[in-house]
Design an enzyme around this catalytic site. Structure first.
Site, mmCIF file in Angstrom:
data_model
loop_
_atom_site.group_PDB
_atom_site.id
_atom_site.type_symbol
_atom_site.label_atom_id
_atom_site.label_comp_id
_atom_site.label_asym_id
_atom_site.label_seq_id
_atom_site.Cartn_x
_atom_site.Cartn_y
_atom_site.Cartn_z
ATOM 1 N N ASP A 73 0.843 -1.195 0.000
ATOM 2 C CA ASP A 73 0.000 0.000 0.000
ATOM 3 C C ASP A 73 0.885 1.253 0.000
ATOM 4 O O ASP A 73 2.040 1.206 0.435
ATOM 5 C CB ASP A 73 -0.888 0.031 1.247
ATOM 6 C CG ASP A 73 -1.865 -1.126 1.276
ATOM 7 O OD1 ASP A 73 -2.157 -1.687 0.199
ATOM 8 O OD2 ASP A 73 -2.331 -1.470 2.379
HETATM 9 N N1 URA Z 1 -1.347 -5.909 3.910
HETATM 10 C C1 URA Z 1 -1.819 -4.654 3.916
HETATM 11 O O1 URA Z 1 -2.853 -4.369 4.511
HETATM 12 N N2 URA Z 1 -1.127 -3.720 3.233
HETATM 13 C C2 URA Z 1 0.030 -3.957 2.607
HETATM 14 O O2 URA Z 1 0.641 -3.056 2.035
HETATM 15 C C3 URA Z 1 0.512 -5.277 2.619
HETATM 16 C C4 URA Z 1 -0.186 -6.234 3.282
#
Ligand code: URA
Length: 224
Positions: A73
């Protein structure tokens, strides 16, 4: 080229032709592998009209075929593998391969013993995070009252955040520290990257059964 001095920039070389520049060998690598400590605020994409991408951080490279293996993310930090090796990426990301991904998660409130037990049970047994299937068994280890190490083998959208949300917990910070055998180099500050070492390339390919890369496809020596 083969003893000749070349001044024609459009010259196409045959595979395996030895080229030197000022007496040093120029190496063609078919595959390249980088480890990035992704900072917050950049997107895991090759191109984006509005946002800065992780590829813009791999400043030494001009080649256009690099891409991030999977997505973190925008607000997640940590280990991101960047390569042009599509076959390796497919295998690392294939749902059936169950390559473990390890994260540090910081939470918005303290976890008491009762909640810790519920988290452990839920993560182990699988959680309904609103997808077709519950999550595959995952591990959680509390490191402090609001920090946990989480290991998942899938890579669903916002997976870690959605797993904690099942317990009404908000992830305030998330950092990936490993992917399979590949560990984030703690010497890399956020935003920094380095080439993978030969041993690291061997390790990640070794654990994907039936998949090997001959060393002639990469070379982590001196580049010019
Ligand atoms: N899980 C999440 O919620 N975000 C990420 O970036 C990776 C795994």
């Amino acid at each position: 080229m083969d003893g000749a001095v070349v001044k024609d920039f459009s010259l196409k070389l045959k595979e395996g032709t030895a080229v030197t520049v000022d007496g040093r060998f120029l190496v063609h690598e078919e595959f390249q592998y980088f480890m990035l400590n992704k900072p917050k605020g950049v997107v895991s994409a090759t191109e984006d009209k509005r946002e800065k991408t992780v590829l813009e951080l791999i400043s030494c490279e001009k080649r256009r075929d690099l891409f991030p293996v999977g997505r973190l993310d925008k607000d997640t930090t940590g280990l991101l593998l960047i390569t042009n090796d599509g076959a390796l990426a497919n295998r690392l990301l294939a749902p059936g391969k169950h390559v473990n991904k390890e994260y540090l998660a910081w939470l918005d409130r303290k976890i008491d013993d009762e909640l810790a037990a519920a988290l452990k049970k839920g993560f182990e047994e699988g959680l309904d995070i609103g997808d077709e299937k519950p999550t595959a068994p995952a591990e959680i280890e509390l490191l402090s009252e609001n920090e946990a190490r989480v290991t998942i083998s899938e890579g669903r959208y916002h997976q870690v955040k959605r797993m904690f949300a099942c317990f009404d917990l908000k992830v305030t910070d998330l950092k990936r520290i490993s992917m399979g055998k590949l560990k984030l180099d703690e010497g890399l500050a956020e935003g920094e990257f380095r080439r993978l070492k030969d041993e690291e390339i061997k390790e990640i390919t070794k654990e994907l059964s039936g998949f090997t890369r001959s060393e002639e496809f990469y070379y982590n020596g001196e580049y010019i």
